[in-house]
Each structure stands twice: as C-alpha cells, then as structure tokens.
Design an enzyme around this catalytic site. Structure first.
Site, PDB file in Angstrom:
ATOM      1  N   CYS A  53       0.848  -1.200   0.000  1.00 31.43           N
ATOM      2  CA  CYS A  53       0.000   0.000   0.000  1.00 31.43           C
ATOM      3  C   CYS A  53       0.881   1.247   0.000  1.00 31.43           C
ATOM      4  O   CYS A  53       0.373   2.353   0.097  1.00 31.43           O
ATOM      5  CB  CYS A  53      -0.913   0.004   1.214  1.00 31.43           C
ATOM      6  SG  CYS A  53      -0.025   0.143   2.783  1.00 31.43           S
ATOM      7  N   CYS A  56       4.791   1.660   4.022  1.00 31.71           N
ATOM      8  CA  CYS A  56       6.130   1.626   4.622  1.00 31.71           C
ATOM      9  C   CYS A  56       7.002   2.737   4.049  1.00 31.71           C
ATOM     10  O   CYS A  56       7.790   3.349   4.769  1.00 31.71           O
ATOM     11  CB  CYS A  56       6.763   0.246   4.421  1.00 31.71           C
ATOM     12  SG  CYS A  56       5.956  -1.033   5.395  1.00 31.71           S
ATOM     13  N   CYS A 148       4.271  -7.224   5.067  1.00 36.74           N
ATOM     14  CA  CYS A 148       3.982  -7.940   3.817  1.00 36.74           C
ATOM     15  C   CYS A 148       5.258  -8.532   3.227  1.00 36.74           C
ATOM     16  O   CYS A 148       5.277  -9.690   2.819  1.00 36.74           O
ATOM     17  CB  CYS A 148       3.328  -6.994   2.812  1.00 36.74           C
ATOM     18  SG  CYS A 148       1.854  -6.184   3.450  1.00 36.74           S
ATOM     19  N   CYS A 184       3.425  -2.869  10.387  1.00 35.41           N
ATOM     20  CA  CYS A 184       2.415  -2.450   9.414  1.00 35.41           C
ATOM     21  C   CYS A 184       1.939  -1.054   9.782  1.00 35.41           C
ATOM     22  O   CYS A 184       0.921  -0.912  10.423  1.00 35.41           O
ATOM     23  CB  CYS A 184       1.262  -3.445   9.400  1.00 35.41           C
ATOM     24  SG  CYS A 184       0.097  -3.186   8.049  1.00 35.41           S
ATOM     25  N   HIS A 221       3.861  -6.186  25.375  1.00 36.17           N
ATOM     26  CA  HIS A 221       3.246  -6.337  26.704  1.00 36.17           C
ATOM     27  C   HIS A 221       4.239  -6.028  27.832  1.00 36.17           C
ATOM     28  O   HIS A 221       3.877  -5.400  28.825  1.00 36.17           O
ATOM     29  CB  HIS A 221       2.727  -7.773  26.831  1.00 36.17           C
ATOM     30  CG  HIS A 221       2.160  -8.118  28.164  1.00 36.17           C
ATOM     31  ND1 HIS A 221       0.936  -7.662  28.601  1.00 36.17           N
ATOM     32  CD2 HIS A 221       2.665  -8.884  29.180  1.00 36.17           C
ATOM     33  CE1 HIS A 221       0.698  -8.138  29.815  1.00 36.17           C
ATOM     34  NE2 HIS A 221       1.738  -8.880  30.187  1.00 36.17           N
ATOM     35  N   CYS A 224       4.272  -2.307  28.297  1.00 29.85           N
ATOM     36  CA  CYS A 224       3.008  -1.577  28.176  1.00 29.85           C
ATOM     37  C   CYS A 224       2.632  -0.915  29.508  1.00 29.85           C
ATOM     38  O   CYS A 224       2.731  -1.535  30.575  1.00 29.85           O
ATOM     39  CB  CYS A 224       1.904  -2.544  27.753  1.00 29.85           C
ATOM     40  SG  CYS A 224       0.290  -1.757  27.614  1.00 29.85           S
ATOM     41  N   CYS A 248      -6.542  -2.685  30.793  1.00 30.61           N
ATOM     42  CA  CYS A 248      -5.897  -3.563  29.795  1.00 30.61           C
ATOM     43  C   CYS A 248      -6.846  -3.836  28.613  1.00 30.61           C
ATOM     44  O   CYS A 248      -8.046  -4.047  28.803  1.00 30.61           O
ATOM     45  CB  CYS A 248      -5.503  -4.870  30.480  1.00 30.61           C
ATOM     46  SG  CYS A 248      -4.892  -6.108  29.324  1.00 30.61           S
ATOM     47  N   CYS A 254      -6.177  -7.196  22.060  1.00 27.19           N
ATOM     48  CA  CYS A 254      -4.753  -6.838  22.088  1.00 27.19           C
ATOM     49  C   CYS A 254      -3.869  -8.074  21.929  1.00 27.19           C
ATOM     50  O   CYS A 254      -4.046  -9.076  22.618  1.00 27.19           O
ATOM     51  CB  CYS A 254      -4.411  -6.126  23.395  1.00 27.19           C
ATOM     52  SG  CYS A 254      -2.686  -5.597  23.409  1.00 27.19           S
ATOM     53  N   CYS A 263       7.614  -0.727  20.550  1.00 27.63           N
ATOM     54  CA  CYS A 263       6.728   0.443  20.364  1.00 27.63           C
ATOM     55  C   CYS A 263       6.516   1.266  21.636  1.00 27.63           C
ATOM     56  O   CYS A 263       6.596   2.503  21.589  1.00 27.63           O
ATOM     57  CB  CYS A 263       5.375   0.003  19.808  1.00 27.63           C
ATOM     58  SG  CYS A 263       5.512  -0.941  18.289  1.00 27.63           S
ATOM     59  N   CYS A 275       0.340   2.602  19.668  1.00 28.57           N
ATOM     60  CA  CYS A 275      -1.028   2.077  19.602  1.00 28.57           C
ATOM     61  C   CYS A 275      -1.698   2.070  20.983  1.00 28.57           C
ATOM     62  O   CYS A 275      -2.781   2.644  21.164  1.00 28.57           O
ATOM     63  CB  CYS A 275      -1.022   0.666  19.015  1.00 28.57           C
ATOM     64  SG  CYS A 275      -0.365   0.601  17.329  1.00 28.57           S
ATOM     65  N   CYS A 282      -2.856  -3.583  20.467  1.00 30.09           N
ATOM     66  CA  CYS A 282      -1.783  -3.996  19.550  1.00 30.09           C
ATOM     67  C   CYS A 282      -2.337  -5.043  18.596  1.00 30.09           C
ATOM     68  O   CYS A 282      -2.923  -6.036  19.026  1.00 30.09           O
ATOM     69  CB  CYS A 282      -0.612  -4.559  20.360  1.00 30.09           C
ATOM     70  SG  CYS A 282       0.649  -5.346  19.328  1.00 30.09           S
ATOM     71  N   CYS A 285       1.404  -6.498  14.552  1.00 25.76           N
ATOM     72  CA  CYS A 285       1.830  -6.308  13.152  1.00 25.76           C
ATOM     73  C   CYS A 285       3.280  -6.688  12.888  1.00 25.76           C
ATOM     74  O   CYS A 285       3.697  -6.696  11.730  1.00 25.76           O
ATOM     75  CB  CYS A 285       1.564  -4.869  12.719  1.00 25.76           C
ATOM     76  SG  CYS A 285       2.715  -3.650  13.386  1.00 25.76           S
TER      77      CYS A 285
HETATM   78  S1  SF4 Z   1      -3.081  -3.694  26.645  1.00 26.92           S
HETATM   79 FE1  SF4 Z   1      -2.111  -5.438  25.604  1.00 26.92          FE
HETATM   80  S2  SF4 Z   1       0.049  -5.100  25.811  1.00 26.92           S
HETATM   81 FE2  SF4 Z   1      -0.944  -3.741  27.264  1.00 26.92          FE
HETATM   82  S3  SF4 Z   1      -1.014  -4.916  29.182  1.00 26.92           S
HETATM   83 FE3  SF4 Z   1      -2.919  -5.357  28.133  1.00 26.92          FE
HETATM   84  S4  SF4 Z   1      -2.512  -7.219  26.927  1.00 26.92           S
HETATM   85 FE4  SF4 Z   1      -0.534  -6.374  27.551  1.00 26.92          FE
HETATM   86  S1  SF4 Z   2       0.213  -3.127  16.269  1.00 25.21           S
HETATM   87 FE1  SF4 Z   2       1.593  -3.638  18.012  1.00 25.21          FE
HETATM   88  S2  SF4 Z   2       3.596  -4.056  17.088  1.00 25.21           S
HETATM   89 FE2  SF4 Z   2       2.350  -2.994  15.526  1.00 25.21          FE
HETATM   90  S3  SF4 Z   2       2.828  -0.806  15.776  1.00 25.21           S
HETATM   91 FE3  SF4 Z   2       1.053  -1.193  17.085  1.00 25.21          FE
HETATM   92  S4  SF4 Z   2       1.892  -1.712  19.132  1.00 25.21           S
HETATM   93 FE4  SF4 Z   2       3.581  -1.865  17.639  1.00 25.21          FE
END
Ligand code: SF4
Ligand code: SF4
Length: 301
Positions: A53, A56, A148, A184, A221, A224, A248, A254, A263, A275, A282, A285
């Site tokens: 697309c 990137c 991809c 992605c 995670h 996070c 969460c 997620c 990230c 994200c 999440c 990706c």
């Molecule tokens: S939102 Fe996702 S990454 Fe963050 S604590 Fe919960 S399961 Fe883990």
């Molecule tokens: S989807 Fe997950 S791995 Fe991909 S950019 Fe968002 S937080 Fe990072």
C-alpha cells in the site's frame, strides 16, 4: 530579456540538482557518467515494491529525526524507488536494470510477492517475481521491510496469497543475507537503525524470524503502561466509559502479549505515542501470524 543557452551536459547537471532538491540522488536519464558522479562512493540502494500500500515508504519518508535529506542525499545512493524517483516507465526500468547489472546494492522489498498467480503483480510487462529474483541475485543483502515483505502480511490473507521475501527466495534457491524489519507499517527508526548498522559494518543480531534484536527483543506487553491492570485482570470492556480508559485491552483483541516490538519504548510519530497509548489494541503487526492468524483484530482469540 537575456536568453541562456545550456549544453546537454549542463542541462542534465542542472536537472540532477533539481532532482536532488526533491530528495533524489540519481536522475534516471540514462547518462551513466553523470549518474556515477552523483553516486560515487555511496552505498547503492534498490527499493522494489511488491503487493503493498506504500505505507512503509510513507512511514520512512515521514520521519523528522533522523534528517531524511542527510540520508537520501549524503548517506546512500537510491538507484530505484518507484515512488520517489524522477523517471517513470521505460526510463525507470532502465535505471533498475542498470543497477542490477552493477550489483552490490542493498535490496529493499516493500510488499509481498503473490503465490497464487504471478500475474497478480507485473512490472514493466513481466511478473515482479522474475525481476525480484534477478535483483536479489545481484544484491549484497536484502531488507524485507514491513509485514507484507517479511511474512506475507495482509496480502497473504487474500486471494493473491502474498509471500514474504525469505519464503519466496528459499523456493527459488536464492541465498542472500536477509533481515526482516516487519511492522504495518515499518517503524522508521527500525529501518534507519538497521540500515545504518549494516552500512557501518556492525553485526546485526536477529531472532528466529530474522528480526533485529535491537528492536524486537521484548514483547509489547512487557513495556506496556497497562500491564499492571493486566496483572490485576482489570480489562476494558466499554470504550465509552472514561473510567476504563487505562485498563488492559486484552478483551478488545490486544496481541501485545505475543508480539515482539519496542513500540512502548520508542513510540511512533517521532516519539508522540503508540497504539496502546492511543487506546488501540496492539494488532501484532510485527509477528509472522499477522494478519490472517491474528484477525479479527478487535476480538480476543
Ligand atoms: S493492553 Fe495489551 S500489551 Fe498492554 S497490558 Fe494489556 S494485553 Fe498487555
Ligand atoms: S500493532 Fe503492536 S507491534 Fe504494531 S505498531 Fe502497534 S503496538 Fe507496535
């Protein structure tokens, strides 16, 4: 009014200057001598597009730090990139053929290669897969950029059955050093850090999926900010309830527990957010399972 007359050589030089101001290091005009003057001593990069697309490319070009102009104008010589090169059509394909003939470049693939039928993606009147095999065979190293190119990504979930670069090259017995920089889209820092390490001759330790450990050693995670709520089993179930804002996102699909990427540490958009900080689960990706085995994205599996 004075009229200035340019020789062909002066005109091409002037045009190259204009192209450089647009972020291009080589003008695909077929003047090999001038092209070599502009790319001398700089490592060559050939960037091919599969089923993509162009996200990137957009992600890499949108970065504020590092300075993109320094990278494109001073660090590397981009010999071919469909989106940003000045030449089009046969002139562009000539530039690609010329780079392949010289060899020794870093080959970037963005997007997947169709497994179902090579006619799903043709460039210059021929299947992309033929040109990619040719380009890969002459490359010094390959970077599969984005989900991809790395593992098939979203196109793998559809009719064309997208394949990642390593999977495709294994089938065609092309052996080259390859690093996957998934996502992605790809995070610009993941891309620039890997390219700069390669150009500096540094070793790039990778994991089992050929991702650089520098950015893919930990799960999302693990870093996070909602992890405490995960451990307390405090889950967001209603997006519209402000009281649940920081809970969460596991029940909202997620995939951070299974996804390797930094990230939460380096964030996106030049350090603005990521994200989870933007209240999006999440999507996983950066994993080989993305997208088909992680969908639906907003439901716990
Ligand atoms: S939102 Fe996702 S990454 Fe963050 S604590 Fe919960 S399961 Fe883990
Ligand atoms: S989807 Fe997950 S791995 Fe991909 S950019 Fe968002 S937080 Fe990072």
């Amino acid at each position: 009014m004075k009229t200035r007359v340019f020789t062909r050589r002066q005109f091409i030089k002037l045009s190259m200057g204009a192209a450089a101001s647009l972020g291009l290091t080589k003008l695909a005009l077929g003047d090999k001598l001038l092209a070599q003057e502009s790319t001398a001593l700089k490592p060559a990069v050939v960037w091919m597009s599969g089923q993509d697309c162009t996200g990137c490319t957009e992600s890499v070009l949108s970065v504020l730090t590092p300075d993109l102009r320094d990278f494109i104008l001073d660090t590397v010589a981009i010999r071919y990139h469909e989106t940003i090169m000045a030449g089009t059509g046969h002139v562009a394909e000539f530039a690609l053929d010329e780079a392949i003939a010289e060899g020794g470049y870093v080959l970037v693939l963005e997007g997947s290669i169709p497994a179902a039928d090579s006619r799903y993606l043709e460039v210059g009147g021929a299947p992309l897969e033929d040109k990619f095999i040719e380009a890969a065979s002459s490359a010094a190293a390959i970077l599969a950029v984005g989900a991809c190119a790395a593992y098939g990504g979203i196109p793998r979930a559809g009719v064309p059955d997208g394949q990642g670069a390593q999977y495709f090259l294994d089938k065609h017995n092309v052996v080259k050093p390859l690093i996957n920089i998934p996502g992605c889209p790809v995070h610009p820092i993941w891309f620039f850090d890997t390219v700069n390490a390669f150009l500096a001759g540094n070793s790039i330790p990778v994991d089992q999926y050929k991702r650089p450990l520098a950015h893919f050693n930990y799960t999302v995670h693990q870093n996070c900010h909602r992890k405490g709520n995960y451990e307390n089993q405090s889950y967001l179930v209603d997006w519209n309830d402000p009281a649940q804002k920081n809970l969460c996102l596991l029940l909202k699909g997620c995939k951070g527990v299974d996804t390797h990427a930094d990230c939460p540490l380096i964030k996106w958009n030049d350090g603005v957010n990521w994200c989870g900080e933007n209240n999006a689960p999440c999507a996983g990706c950066t994993e080989p399972q993305f997208y088909d085995q992680f969908s639906p994205l907003f439901k716990k599996q």
